[in-house]
Design an enzyme around this catalytic site. Structure first.
Site, short mmCIF file in Angstrom:
data_model
loop_
_atom_site.label_atom_id
_atom_site.label_comp_id
_atom_site.label_asym_id
_atom_site.label_seq_id
_atom_site.Cartn_x
_atom_site.Cartn_y
_atom_site.Cartn_z
N ARG A 188 -0.28 8.93 -10.01
CA ARG A 188 -0.34 7.71 -9.22
C ARG A 188 0.39 6.54 -9.90
O ARG A 188 1.04 5.73 -9.25
CB ARG A 188 -1.79 7.32 -8.96
CG ARG A 188 -2.52 8.25 -8.00
CD ARG A 188 -3.98 7.86 -7.87
NE ARG A 188 -4.13 6.48 -7.43
CZ ARG A 188 -4.09 6.10 -6.15
NH1 ARG A 188 -3.90 7.00 -5.19
NH2 ARG A 188 -4.26 4.84 -5.82
N ARG B 278 -5.77 -2.13 8.47
CA ARG B 278 -6.90 -2.99 8.13
C ARG B 278 -6.47 -4.01 7.09
O ARG B 278 -5.45 -3.85 6.44
CB ARG B 278 -8.07 -2.15 7.62
CG ARG B 278 -7.75 -1.28 6.42
CD ARG B 278 -8.97 -0.48 5.96
NE ARG B 278 -8.63 0.41 4.87
CZ ARG B 278 -8.18 1.65 5.01
NH1 ARG B 278 -8.01 2.15 6.22
NH2 ARG B 278 -7.89 2.40 3.95
N ASN C 236 -10.44 -2.65 -6.95
CA ASN C 236 -9.59 -1.74 -7.72
C ASN C 236 -10.14 -1.40 -9.10
O ASN C 236 -9.72 -0.41 -9.72
CB ASN C 236 -8.17 -2.32 -7.87
CG ASN C 236 -7.36 -2.26 -6.59
OD1 ASN C 236 -6.41 -3.01 -6.41
ND2 ASN C 236 -7.74 -1.38 -5.67
N TRP C 237 -11.09 -2.21 -9.61
CA TRP C 237 -11.69 -1.89 -10.91
C TRP C 237 -12.43 -0.55 -10.85
O TRP C 237 -12.68 0.08 -11.88
CB TRP C 237 -12.66 -2.98 -11.33
CG TRP C 237 -12.04 -4.31 -11.58
CD1 TRP C 237 -12.17 -5.43 -10.81
CD2 TRP C 237 -11.15 -4.68 -12.65
NE1 TRP C 237 -11.44 -6.47 -11.33
CE2 TRP C 237 -10.81 -6.05 -12.46
CE3 TRP C 237 -10.63 -3.99 -13.74
CZ2 TRP C 237 -9.96 -6.72 -13.33
CZ3 TRP C 237 -9.78 -4.67 -14.61
CH2 TRP C 237 -9.45 -6.01 -14.40
N ARG D 13 0.06 7.58 -2.86
CA ARG D 13 0.43 8.66 -1.95
C ARG D 13 1.91 9.00 -2.07
O ARG D 13 2.31 10.16 -1.98
CB ARG D 13 0.07 8.29 -0.52
CG ARG D 13 -1.40 8.50 -0.18
CD ARG D 13 -1.78 7.85 1.12
NE ARG D 13 -1.87 6.39 0.98
CZ ARG D 13 -1.93 5.55 2.00
NH1 ARG D 13 -1.88 6.02 3.24
NH2 ARG D 13 -2.05 4.26 1.79
N TRP D 14 2.72 7.97 -2.28
CA TRP D 14 4.16 8.19 -2.48
C TRP D 14 4.39 9.05 -3.72
O TRP D 14 5.20 9.99 -3.69
CB TRP D 14 4.85 6.83 -2.64
CG TRP D 14 6.33 6.88 -2.81
CD1 TRP D 14 7.28 6.86 -1.82
CD2 TRP D 14 7.05 6.94 -4.05
NE1 TRP D 14 8.54 6.90 -2.36
CE2 TRP D 14 8.43 6.95 -3.73
CE3 TRP D 14 6.67 6.97 -5.39
CZ2 TRP D 14 9.42 7.00 -4.70
CZ3 TRP D 14 7.65 7.03 -6.36
CH2 TRP D 14 9.01 7.04 -6.03
N SER E 73 -7.04 -5.76 -6.34
CA SER E 73 -8.24 -6.28 -5.67
C SER E 73 -9.46 -6.18 -6.57
O SER E 73 -9.46 -5.47 -7.58
CB SER E 73 -8.49 -5.50 -4.38
OG SER E 73 -9.02 -4.21 -4.67
N ARG F 15 -11.30 2.19 -9.70
CA ARG F 15 -10.38 3.32 -9.81
C ARG F 15 -10.50 3.96 -11.19
O ARG F 15 -11.08 3.37 -12.10
CB ARG F 15 -8.94 2.86 -9.55
CG ARG F 15 -8.69 2.43 -8.12
CD ARG F 15 -7.22 2.12 -7.87
NE ARG F 15 -6.98 1.82 -6.46
CZ ARG F 15 -5.78 1.62 -5.94
NH1 ARG F 15 -4.70 1.67 -6.73
NH2 ARG F 15 -5.64 1.36 -4.65
N ASP G 257 0.82 -1.21 0.00
CA ASP G 257 0.00 0.00 0.00
C ASP G 257 0.86 1.26 0.00
O ASP G 257 1.97 1.27 0.55
CB ASP G 257 -0.90 -0.02 1.24
CG ASP G 257 -2.07 0.92 1.12
OD1 ASP G 257 -2.37 1.38 0.01
OD2 ASP G 257 -2.69 1.22 2.17
N GLY G 258 0.32 2.32 -0.60
CA GLY G 258 0.97 3.63 -0.53
C GLY G 258 1.61 4.11 -1.81
O GLY G 258 2.22 5.19 -1.82
#
Length: 241
Positions: free
Chosen positions: A29, A190, A64-65, A20-21, A61, A67, A16-17
């Site tokens: 992204r 989570r 994620n579709w 944001r990174w 996941s 997005r 994850d991240g």
């Protein structure tokens, strides 16, 4: 240095991240996802050297579709490019690749690459890399229940014989041992619909480090933390009574 007898047999990672990174650097992204591939390569090598037998990565996941289309298309292209670029190295290093998830919604071109990487690495034995793609644990369990129900309806399975092993054998991860350690990067606390059944007794390790910055040193920190855990599986350690 972690003692060999305290190395987890199976490590699962929620990577994850990436977004944001990238945003923190003023980038799109997808740039974060591209950099994240390098972390996959680094952590896979570190896991193999440490003696980890199974490494499961949450790649994409079922959620994620939802997005943005550009990001999803970019992820699919990146996945294909990574498979093509890494295939020979995976074979040379004894990495067996297994795909975990529902392939029905995966674009045909991507599915063909996934089939190729599984086939080409099928005889590799140093470490098994499980890629969770179009994976959602609730969907996985629902599909397993349907399969079990069909076996009962067809007379192949007695309802009284259904136990935990029956469910495990009908999951996408059938034949793969449950994770000993689950790592999640980026500070989120989570599971996000990942391996809900399989992580009943898994040790969790959360870190604020974004996935593109998660290298071998961070992976070893996670292994070291795991080596200090007292895993009792709901039992009592009589030596401490």
């Amino acid at each position: 240095m972690v003692e060999k007898n305290k190395i987890p047999r199976h490590v699962a990672i929620i990577m994850d991240g990436n977004g944001r990174w990238a945003k923190s650097r003023g980038k799109e992204r997808l740039y974060g996802h591209i950099q994240g591939v390098e972390s996959v390569r680094t952590v896979l090598q570190a896991a193999r050297r440490a003696g980890v037998g199974y490494l499961t990565l949450f790649v994409f996941s079922t959620e994620n579709w939802g997005r943005p289309r550009e990001e999803v298309d970019g992820l699919m292209e990146l996945l294909c490019r990574s498979i093509v670029g890494e295939l020979d190295s995976l074979v040379e290093n004894g990495v067996r690749v297994k795909i975990v998830g529902d392939r029905s919604a995966i674009p045909p071109e991507v599915a063909a690459h996934l089939d190729t990487i599984e086939r080409r690495t099928a005889n590799c034995e140093d470490i098994t890399l499980n890629l969770a793609i179009n994976y959602g644990s609730r969907e996985e369990i629902t599909a397993a229940v349907r399969r079990i129900a069909e076996q009962v309806r067809s007379g192949m399975l007695d309802p009284e014989a259904i136990d935990g092993n029956t469910i495990s054998e009908n999951l996408f991860t059938a034949g793969i041992p449950d994770p000993d350690l689950l790592i999640r990067t980026s500070g989120e606390l989570r599971l996000s619909n990942f391996l809900l059944w399989q992580t009943a007794y898994t040790e969790f390790y959360f870190t604020d480090v974004y996935w593109p910055d998660f290298g071998e040193e961070e992976f070893r920190k996670a292994l070291a933390a795991y080596s200090l855990r007292d895993r009792r599986y709901g039992l009592v350690d009589n030596t401490k009574l």
